[in-house]
Design a protein around this motif. Structure first.
Motif, PDB file in Angstrom:
ATOM      1  N   ILE A 143      75.586  31.485  11.065  1.00 51.21           N
ATOM      2  CA  ILE A 143      75.506  30.429  10.300  1.00 51.21           C
ATOM      3  C   ILE A 143      75.386  30.526   8.690  1.00 51.21           C
ATOM      4  O   ILE A 143      75.979  29.928   8.149  1.00 51.21           O
ATOM      5  CB  ILE A 143      74.298  29.220  10.894  1.00 51.21           C
ATOM      6  CG1 ILE A 143      74.626  29.075  12.407  1.00 51.21           C
ATOM      7  CG2 ILE A 143      74.235  28.271   9.915  1.00 51.21           C
ATOM      8  CD1 ILE A 143      73.737  28.343  13.055  1.00 51.21           C
ATOM      9  N   ARG A 144      74.482  31.684   8.601  1.00 48.99           N
ATOM     10  CA  ARG A 144      74.278  31.766   7.165  1.00 48.99           C
ATOM     11  C   ARG A 144      75.757  32.249   6.533  1.00 48.99           C
ATOM     12  O   ARG A 144      75.806  31.770   5.372  1.00 48.99           O
ATOM     13  CB  ARG A 144      73.075  32.887   7.074  1.00 48.99           C
ATOM     14  CG  ARG A 144      71.721  32.379   7.350  1.00 48.99           C
ATOM     15  CD  ARG A 144      70.818  33.249   6.825  1.00 48.99           C
ATOM     16  NE  ARG A 144      70.940  34.521   7.102  1.00 48.99           N
ATOM     17  CZ  ARG A 144      70.350  35.194   8.296  1.00 48.99           C
ATOM     18  NH1 ARG A 144      69.664  34.310   9.141  1.00 48.99           N
ATOM     19  NH2 ARG A 144      70.484  36.449   8.687  1.00 48.99           N
ATOM     20  N   LEU A 145      76.313  33.120   7.146  1.00 52.80           N
ATOM     21  CA  LEU A 145      77.286  33.720   6.671  1.00 52.80           C
ATOM     22  C   LEU A 145      78.545  32.639   6.445  1.00 52.80           C
ATOM     23  O   LEU A 145      79.239  32.374   5.402  1.00 52.80           O
ATOM     24  CB  LEU A 145      78.068  34.753   7.422  1.00 52.80           C
ATOM     25  CG  LEU A 145      79.443  35.573   6.888  1.00 52.80           C
ATOM     26  CD1 LEU A 145      79.463  36.169   5.653  1.00 52.80           C
ATOM     27  CD2 LEU A 145      79.900  36.603   8.038  1.00 52.80           C
ATOM     28  N   SER A 146      78.819  31.780   7.394  1.00 48.41           N
ATOM     29  CA  SER A 146      79.432  30.761   7.346  1.00 48.41           C
ATOM     30  C   SER A 146      79.440  29.617   6.175  1.00 48.41           C
ATOM     31  O   SER A 146      80.226  29.545   5.598  1.00 48.41           O
ATOM     32  CB  SER A 146      79.656  29.918   8.823  1.00 48.41           C
ATOM     33  OG  SER A 146      80.384  28.652   8.682  1.00 48.41           O
ATOM     34  N   LEU A 150      81.696  29.147   2.933  1.00 50.46           N
ATOM     35  CA  LEU A 150      82.177  27.850   2.674  1.00 50.46           C
ATOM     36  C   LEU A 150      81.676  27.683   1.142  1.00 50.46           C
ATOM     37  O   LEU A 150      82.350  26.806   0.195  1.00 50.46           O
ATOM     38  CB  LEU A 150      81.421  26.812   3.455  1.00 50.46           C
ATOM     39  CG  LEU A 150      81.999  26.837   4.848  1.00 50.46           C
ATOM     40  CD1 LEU A 150      81.257  25.826   5.840  1.00 50.46           C
ATOM     41  CD2 LEU A 150      83.446  26.332   4.791  1.00 50.46           C
ATOM     42  N   SER A 151      80.504  28.108   0.744  1.00 47.81           N
ATOM     43  CA  SER A 151      79.985  27.757  -0.732  1.00 47.81           C
ATOM     44  C   SER A 151      80.672  28.245  -1.782  1.00 47.81           C
ATOM     45  O   SER A 151      81.091  27.911  -2.738  1.00 47.81           O
ATOM     46  CB  SER A 151      78.478  28.039  -0.727  1.00 47.81           C
ATOM     47  OG  SER A 151      78.240  29.467  -0.755  1.00 47.81           O
ATOM     48  N   ILE A 152      81.013  29.787  -1.442  1.00 44.49           N
ATOM     49  CA  ILE A 152      81.995  30.262  -2.546  1.00 44.49           C
ATOM     50  C   ILE A 152      83.455  29.800  -2.327  1.00 44.49           C
ATOM     51  O   ILE A 152      84.136  29.917  -3.445  1.00 44.49           O
ATOM     52  CB  ILE A 152      81.953  31.894  -2.439  1.00 44.49           C
ATOM     53  CG1 ILE A 152      82.393  32.317  -1.082  1.00 44.49           C
ATOM     54  CG2 ILE A 152      80.435  32.339  -2.534  1.00 44.49           C
ATOM     55  CD1 ILE A 152      82.759  33.831  -1.028  1.00 44.49           C
ATOM     56  N   GLY A 153      83.807  29.426  -1.248  1.00 46.24           N
ATOM     57  CA  GLY A 153      85.067  28.809  -1.191  1.00 46.24           C
ATOM     58  C   GLY A 153      85.355  27.546  -2.307  1.00 46.24           C
ATOM     59  O   GLY A 153      86.294  27.414  -2.695  1.00 46.24           O
ATOM     60  N   LEU A 154      84.411  26.826  -1.949  1.00 48.93           N
ATOM     61  CA  LEU A 154      84.106  25.529  -2.895  1.00 48.93           C
ATOM     62  C   LEU A 154      84.327  26.104  -4.346  1.00 48.93           C
ATOM     63  O   LEU A 154      85.140  25.569  -5.217  1.00 48.93           O
ATOM     64  CB  LEU A 154      83.201  24.929  -2.723  1.00 48.93           C
ATOM     65  CG  LEU A 154      82.990  23.884  -1.330  1.00 48.93           C
ATOM     66  CD1 LEU A 154      81.665  23.267  -1.129  1.00 48.93           C
ATOM     67  CD2 LEU A 154      83.897  22.844  -1.115  1.00 48.93           C
ATOM     68  N   PRO A 213      68.999  28.213   4.918  1.00 47.86           N
ATOM     69  CA  PRO A 213      69.723  28.925   3.765  1.00 47.86           C
ATOM     70  C   PRO A 213      71.122  28.281   3.562  1.00 47.86           C
ATOM     71  O   PRO A 213      71.634  28.340   2.230  1.00 47.86           O
ATOM     72  CB  PRO A 213      69.751  30.176   4.593  1.00 47.86           C
ATOM     73  CG  PRO A 213      68.946  30.488   5.414  1.00 47.86           C
ATOM     74  CD  PRO A 213      68.782  29.072   5.983  1.00 47.86           C
ATOM     75  N   VAL A 214      71.713  27.712   4.611  1.00 47.90           N
ATOM     76  CA  VAL A 214      73.218  27.096   4.263  1.00 47.90           C
ATOM     77  C   VAL A 214      72.776  25.804   3.252  1.00 47.90           C
ATOM     78  O   VAL A 214      73.859  25.619   2.530  1.00 47.90           O
ATOM     79  CB  VAL A 214      73.739  26.586   5.603  1.00 47.90           C
ATOM     80  CG1 VAL A 214      75.036  25.833   5.398  1.00 47.90           C
ATOM     81  CG2 VAL A 214      74.329  27.733   6.400  1.00 47.90           C
ATOM     82  N   LEU A 215      71.983  25.190   3.603  1.00 49.59           N
ATOM     83  CA  LEU A 215      71.558  23.942   2.704  1.00 49.59           C
ATOM     84  C   LEU A 215      71.370  24.550   1.398  1.00 49.59           C
ATOM     85  O   LEU A 215      71.990  23.835   0.353  1.00 49.59           O
ATOM     86  CB  LEU A 215      70.264  23.229   3.196  1.00 49.59           C
ATOM     87  CG  LEU A 215      69.888  22.127   2.517  1.00 49.59           C
ATOM     88  CD1 LEU A 215      71.226  20.926   2.407  1.00 49.59           C
ATOM     89  CD2 LEU A 215      68.664  21.616   3.045  1.00 49.59           C
ATOM     90  N   GLY A 222      77.597  22.602  -4.680  1.00 42.67           N
ATOM     91  CA  GLY A 222      77.742  21.255  -4.881  1.00 42.67           C
ATOM     92  C   GLY A 222      77.395  20.935  -6.231  1.00 42.67           C
ATOM     93  O   GLY A 222      77.893  20.030  -7.172  1.00 42.67           O
ATOM     94  N   ALA A 223      76.103  21.347  -6.773  1.00 39.81           N
ATOM     95  CA  ALA A 223      75.792  21.086  -8.205  1.00 39.81           C
ATOM     96  C   ALA A 223      76.632  21.515  -9.174  1.00 39.81           C
ATOM     97  O   ALA A 223      76.826  20.766 -10.226  1.00 39.81           O
ATOM     98  CB  ALA A 223      74.305  21.606  -8.230  1.00 39.81           C
TER      99      ALA A 223
END
Length: 236
Positions: A143-146, A150-154, A213-215, A222-223
């Motif tokens: 879950i953390r890796l996912s 996703l965050s660096i993809g954004l 951690p995903v949050l 997002g910020a």
């Protein structure tokens, strides 16, 4: 479990392609928006790119066939699903905006995709996340890796989004708008060192050690996206 894994992974791929098609229809170049066949062509190109990308995942220690299918590893399935969605985000970022030809799309997508794999490799070297997922079968690590991917993809997708001017300006914008991915990677490596399974804590609870951690990753990403605002040429 094998059938379930195929369905879940297939849903991630199908959802990603639908997102790509809709994004191109809404924010692609004017020529693409006017011609539905262009949207279909670029979406098919994305499907080919995602298929190629899955061949690269085992080099980073996680295989869909070996881990998610054969070993019924749910952590691997979650991580690879996130990787696919992240690459779709990058593909969209590199494909929206005005440009003279498809070559510019390829350059932008390739640049951001290279960054994606560099940061994933850095996390693997610094946090040994594939060991936690593939060998320890730790769902929280998956879950953390996912979430990290996703965050660096954004961030990286946004860094290459917008109208094309030149290769040098695209690289400059990529560095200027994509540098928070470095911060995310450093945060992720630190988190992995503290939260990965060990002898004292072989079983980590996924809500606390996975979702929390995903949050953090998603709030940071997002910020930054809110700070950057709309990309150049974005249709409101």
């Amino acid at each position: 479990m094998k059938n379930n894994a195929r369905w879940v992974f297939g849903a991630c791929v199908a959802g990603s392609l639908l997102f790509v098609a809709e994004s191109l229809h809404l924010w692609g170049a004017a020529e693409i928006q006017r011609d539905f066949s262009e949207v279909v062509f670029l979406t098919i190109a994305c499907a080919v790119w995602l298929a190629v990308a899955t061949r690269l995942f085992p080099w980073l220690g996680i295989s869909f066939r070996d881990d998610a299918l054969e070993r019924s590893n749910s952590g691997a399935l979650v991580a690879l699903g996130g990787a696919m969605v992240s690459l779709a985000l990058i593909y969209v970022g590199g494909s929206v905006g005005e440009g003279p030809s498809y070559a510019e799309n390829v350059f932008s997508v390739g640049l951001a995709s290279a960054g994606f794999f560099v940061f994933w490799t850095a996390l693997e070297i610094g946090g040994r996340v594939s060991v936690s997922i593939a060998e320890e079968r730790d769902l929280a690590s998956g879950i953390r890796l996912s979430g990290f991917l996703l965050s660096i993809g954004l961030v990286l997708g946004r860094a290459v989004a917008g109208d094309w001017h030149s290769a040098s300006e695209t690289i400059r914008d990529f560095i200027q708008d994509g540098w928070p991915a470095v911060v995310l990677c450093l945060v992720a490596v630190t988190i992995e060192r503290f939260m990965r399974p060990n002898r004292q804590h072989p079983f980590r609870t996924w809500p606390k050690y996975g979702l929390l951690p995903v949050l953090v990753y998603m709030v940071l990403a997002g910020a930054w996206l809110l700070h950057l605002g709309a990309w150049e040429g974005m249709h409101q």
